[in-house]
Motif scaffolding. Structure first.
Motif, PDB file in Angstrom:
ATOM      1  N   LYS A   1     150.701  68.804  56.257  1.00 24.48           N
ATOM      2  CA  LYS A   1     149.353  69.038  55.714  1.00 24.48           C
ATOM      3  C   LYS A   1     149.012  70.526  55.734  1.00 24.48           C
ATOM      4  CE  LYS A   1     147.453  64.503  56.767  1.00 24.48           C
ATOM      5  NZ  LYS A   1     146.407  63.760  57.480  1.00 24.48           N
ATOM      6  N   ILE A   2     149.444  71.227  56.783  1.00 23.56           N
ATOM      7  CA  ILE A   2     149.212  72.668  56.853  1.00 23.56           C
ATOM      8  C   ILE A   2     149.979  73.367  55.732  1.00 23.56           C
ATOM      9  CG2 ILE A   2     149.663  74.745  58.228  1.00 23.56           C
ATOM     10  CD1 ILE A   2     149.058  73.001  60.739  1.00 23.56           C
ATOM     11  N   ASP A   3     151.244  72.979  55.529  1.00 21.45           N
ATOM     12  CA  ASP A   3     152.047  73.567  54.451  1.00 21.45           C
ATOM     13  C   ASP A   3     151.406  73.315  53.092  1.00 21.45           C
ATOM     14  OD1 ASP A   3     153.870  74.556  56.294  1.00 21.45           O
ATOM     15  OD2 ASP A   3     155.330  72.953  55.974  1.00 21.45           O
ATOM     16  N   SER A   4     150.862  72.122  52.924  1.00 20.18           N
ATOM     17  CA  SER A   4     150.187  71.789  51.667  1.00 20.18           C
ATOM     18  C   SER A   4     148.943  72.671  51.475  1.00 20.18           C
ATOM     19  CB  SER A   4     149.806  70.309  51.677  1.00 20.18           C
ATOM     20  OG  SER A   4     149.091  69.965  50.526  1.00 20.18           O
ATOM     21  N   ALA A   5     148.193  72.896  52.550  1.00 16.42           N
ATOM     22  CA  ALA A   5     147.006  73.759  52.465  1.00 16.42           C
ATOM     23  C   ALA A   5     147.421  75.192  52.128  1.00 16.42           C
ATOM     24  CB  ALA A   5     146.226  73.717  53.781  1.00 16.42           C
ATOM     25  N   LEU A   6     148.502  75.675  52.727  1.00 11.50           N
ATOM     26  CA  LEU A   6     148.989  77.025  52.418  1.00 11.50           C
ATOM     27  C   LEU A   6     149.399  77.134  50.948  1.00 11.50           C
ATOM     28  CD1 LEU A   6     151.024  77.671  55.678  1.00 11.50           C
ATOM     29  CD2 LEU A   6     148.975  78.929  54.944  1.00 11.50           C
ATOM     30  N   LYS A   7     150.001  76.073  50.416  1.00 12.50           N
ATOM     31  CA  LYS A   7     150.382  76.060  48.996  1.00 12.50           C
ATOM     32  C   LYS A   7     149.129  76.106  48.115  1.00 12.50           C
ATOM     33  CE  LYS A   7     153.162  73.410  45.683  1.00 12.50           C
ATOM     34  NZ  LYS A   7     152.175  73.393  44.620  1.00 12.50           N
ATOM     35  N   ARG A   8     148.069  75.384  48.534  1.00 14.49           N
ATOM     36  CA  ARG A   8     146.824  75.404  47.764  1.00 14.49           C
ATOM     37  C   ARG A   8     146.186  76.798  47.791  1.00 14.49           C
ATOM     38  NH1 ARG A   8     146.201  70.684  50.525  1.00 14.49           N
ATOM     39  NH2 ARG A   8     144.416  71.427  51.729  1.00 14.49           N
ATOM     40  N   ILE A   9     146.351  77.517  48.909  1.00 16.87           N
ATOM     41  CA  ILE A   9     145.855  78.901  48.949  1.00 16.87           C
ATOM     42  C   ILE A   9     146.607  79.724  47.912  1.00 16.87           C
ATOM     43  CG2 ILE A   9     145.795  81.028  50.319  1.00 16.87           C
ATOM     44  CD1 ILE A   9     145.136  79.284  52.780  1.00 16.87           C
ATOM     45  N   ASP A  10     147.925  79.539  47.861  1.00 19.67           N
ATOM     46  CA  ASP A  10     148.752  80.299  46.910  1.00 19.67           C
ATOM     47  C   ASP A  10     148.396  80.003  45.459  1.00 19.67           C
ATOM     48  OD1 ASP A  10     150.109  81.533  48.988  1.00 19.67           O
ATOM     49  OD2 ASP A  10     151.802  80.133  48.928  1.00 19.67           O
ATOM     50  N   ASP A  11     148.036  78.740  45.160  1.00 22.13           N
ATOM     51  CA  ASP A  11     147.729  78.415  43.758  1.00 22.13           C
ATOM     52  C   ASP A  11     146.221  78.393  43.469  1.00 22.13           C
ATOM     53  OD1 ASP A  11     146.816  75.872  44.591  1.00 22.13           O
ATOM     54  OD2 ASP A  11     148.680  74.866  44.023  1.00 22.13           O
ATOM     55  N   ASN A  12     145.444  78.956  44.402  1.00 26.33           N
ATOM     56  CA  ASN A  12     143.992  79.119  44.235  1.00 26.33           C
ATOM     57  C   ASN A  12     143.211  77.817  44.078  1.00 26.33           C
ATOM     58  OD1 ASN A  12     143.971  81.957  44.484  1.00 26.33           O
ATOM     59  ND2 ASN A  12     144.683  82.138  42.361  1.00 26.33           N
ATOM     60  N   THR A  13     143.715  76.723  44.632  1.00 25.02           N
ATOM     61  CA  THR A  13     142.957  75.470  44.621  1.00 25.02           C
ATOM     62  C   THR A  13     142.408  75.147  46.007  1.00 25.02           C
ATOM     63  OG1 THR A  13     144.955  74.144  44.988  1.00 25.02           O
ATOM     64  CG2 THR A  13     144.275  74.509  42.692  1.00 25.02           C
ATOM     65  N   TYR A  14     142.759  75.967  47.005  1.00 26.43           N
ATOM     66  CA  TYR A  14     142.299  75.738  48.377  1.00 26.43           C
ATOM     67  C   TYR A  14     140.786  75.880  48.454  1.00 26.43           C
ATOM     68  CZ  TYR A  14     141.746  76.125  53.415  1.00 26.43           C
ATOM     69  OH  TYR A  14     141.354  75.910  54.720  1.00 26.43           O
ATOM     70  N   GLY A  15     140.172  74.964  49.209  1.00 26.98           N
ATOM     71  CA  GLY A  15     138.734  75.040  49.426  1.00 26.98           C
ATOM     72  C   GLY A  15     137.913  74.227  48.449  1.00 26.98           C
ATOM     73  N   TYR A  16     138.595  73.613  47.485  1.00 26.67           N
ATOM     74  CA  TYR A  16     137.897  72.805  46.486  1.00 26.67           C
ATOM     75  C   TYR A  16     138.281  71.341  46.656  1.00 26.67           C
ATOM     76  CZ  TYR A  16     136.703  77.260  44.446  1.00 26.67           C
ATOM     77  OH  TYR A  16     136.209  78.536  44.265  1.00 26.67           O
ATOM     78  N   CYS A  17     137.301  70.461  46.559  1.00 26.50           N
ATOM     79  CA  CYS A  17     137.491  69.031  46.740  1.00 26.50           C
ATOM     80  C   CYS A  17     138.467  68.489  45.689  1.00 26.50           C
ATOM     81  CB  CYS A  17     136.152  68.327  46.638  1.00 26.50           C
ATOM     82  SG  CYS A  17     136.230  66.531  46.827  1.00 26.50           S
ATOM     83  N   GLU A  18     139.449  67.722  46.150  1.00 28.83           N
ATOM     84  CA  GLU A  18     140.428  67.129  45.233  1.00 28.83           C
ATOM     85  C   GLU A  18     139.808  66.084  44.318  1.00 28.83           C
ATOM     86  OE1 GLU A  18     143.651  65.628  47.636  1.00 28.83           O
ATOM     87  OE2 GLU A  18     144.624  67.579  47.695  1.00 28.83           O
ATOM     88  N   GLU A  19     138.688  65.489  44.717  1.00 26.16           N
ATOM     89  CA  GLU A  19     138.063  64.448  43.896  1.00 26.16           C
ATOM     90  C   GLU A  19     136.997  65.001  42.958  1.00 26.16           C
ATOM     91  OE1 GLU A  19     136.770  61.000  46.054  1.00 26.16           O
ATOM     92  OE2 GLU A  19     138.794  60.618  46.810  1.00 26.16           O
ATOM     93  N   THR A  20     136.179  65.932  43.456  1.00 21.36           N
ATOM     94  CA  THR A  20     135.049  66.399  42.652  1.00 21.36           C
ATOM     95  C   THR A  20     135.249  67.796  42.078  1.00 21.36           C
ATOM     96  OG1 THR A  20     133.897  67.431  44.525  1.00 21.36           O
ATOM     97  CG2 THR A  20     133.474  65.069  44.137  1.00 21.36           C
ATOM     98  N   GLY A  21     136.158  68.559  42.659  1.00 24.30           N
ATOM     99  CA  GLY A  21     136.358  69.936  42.216  1.00 24.30           C
ATOM    100  C   GLY A  21     135.330  70.908  42.776  1.00 24.30           C
ATOM    101  N   GLU A  22     134.371  70.386  43.526  1.00 35.85           N
ATOM    102  CA  GLU A  22     133.318  71.213  44.122  1.00 35.85           C
ATOM    103  C   GLU A  22     133.853  71.913  45.377  1.00 35.85           C
ATOM    104  OE1 GLU A  22     130.050  71.614  42.986  1.00 35.85           O
ATOM    105  OE2 GLU A  22     130.894  70.625  41.217  1.00 35.85           O
ATOM    106  N   PRO A  23     133.246  73.039  45.772  1.00 31.51           N
ATOM    107  CA  PRO A  23     133.645  73.695  47.029  1.00 31.51           C
ATOM    108  C   PRO A  23     133.461  72.749  48.218  1.00 31.51           C
ATOM    109  CG  PRO A  23     132.296  75.182  45.724  1.00 31.51           C
ATOM    110  CD  PRO A  23     132.248  73.833  45.043  1.00 31.51           C
ATOM    111  N   ILE A  24     134.424  72.758  49.115  1.00 34.40           N
ATOM    112  CA  ILE A  24     134.379  71.889  50.294  1.00 34.40           C
ATOM    113  C   ILE A  24     133.321  72.371  51.272  1.00 34.40           C
ATOM    114  CG2 ILE A  24     135.678  71.188  52.348  1.00 34.40           C
ATOM    115  CD1 ILE A  24     138.142  70.925  50.536  1.00 34.40           C
ATOM    116  N   GLY A  25     133.163  73.655  51.408  1.00 31.38           N
ATOM    117  CA  GLY A  25     132.193  74.205  52.351  1.00 31.38           C
ATOM    118  C   GLY A  25     132.915  74.945  53.465  1.00 31.38           C
ATOM    119  N   LEU A  26     132.430  76.140  53.753  1.00 24.82           N
ATOM    120  CA  LEU A  26     133.106  76.993  54.726  1.00 24.82           C
ATOM    121  C   LEU A  26     133.088  76.410  56.137  1.00 24.82           C
ATOM    122  CD1 LEU A  26     131.867  80.458  53.456  1.00 24.82           C
ATOM    123  CD2 LEU A  26     134.154  79.464  53.201  1.00 24.82           C
ATOM    124  N   ALA A  27     131.973  75.811  56.542  1.00 25.14           N
ATOM    125  CA  ALA A  27     131.891  75.254  57.902  1.00 25.14           C
ATOM    126  C   ALA A  27     132.916  74.129  58.076  1.00 25.14           C
ATOM    127  CB  ALA A  27     130.484  74.751  58.190  1.00 25.14           C
TER     128      ALA A  27
END
Length: 139
Positions: free
Chosen positions: A85-111
């Motif tokens: 899961k950590i590797d997957s999150a790092l990949k999402r950082i690389d492809d600029n999808t990290y931090g966005y909800c996979e279902e809604t596309g909205e920002p997940i929230g920093l907290a």
């Protein structure tokens, strides 16, 4: 002051653009640190399991040792899944999808991301997902 020290003192804020380069580097460092901690603990566990004598003449000692070993192996399996899961999150950082909800596309929230950097769903989507699971589990 090094860039690593800057990231340690830095805390993402809602007052800046969401998932700007500084936030992405903050979460990358956080995820990589977490990954390294897990791998280090895993190596220590393997070392201790290898050092432990498996020849216990007393049945109670043997049973206790096997129980401990089983628990350690289950923990390592959970850690292996967490690394994925950590590797997957790092990949999402690389492809600029990290931090966005996979279902809604909205920002997940920093907290939420700071508390659970592997999160893939916003809090609202996660709650909806859990309610849906509960309904099917209760049937």
């Amino acid at each position: 002051m090094s860039s690593v020290e800057n990231l340690i003192e830095y805390r993402p804020s809602d007052d800046e653009p969401f998932m700007n380069s500084r936030q992405r580097e903050y979460f990358r460092a956080k995820l990589n640190g977490w990954r390294e901690d897990i791998l280090r603990e895993s190596r220590e566990t393997l070392d201790s399991l290898q050092e432990e004598s498996t020849n216990h003449p007393d049945m109670a000692d043997r049973a206790s040792s096997e129980s401990d070993r089983s628990l350690e192996l289950r923990t390592r399996d959970r850690q292996r899944k967490l690394i994925a899961k950590i590797d997957s999150a790092l990949k999402r950082i690389d492809d600029n999808t990290y931090g966005y909800c996979e279902e809604t596309g909205e920002p997940i929230g920093l907290a939420r991301l700071d508390a659970r950097p592997i999160a893939t769903l916003s809090l609202e989507a996660q709650e909806m997902h859990e309610r849906h699971e509960k309904v099917y589990r209760d049937e």
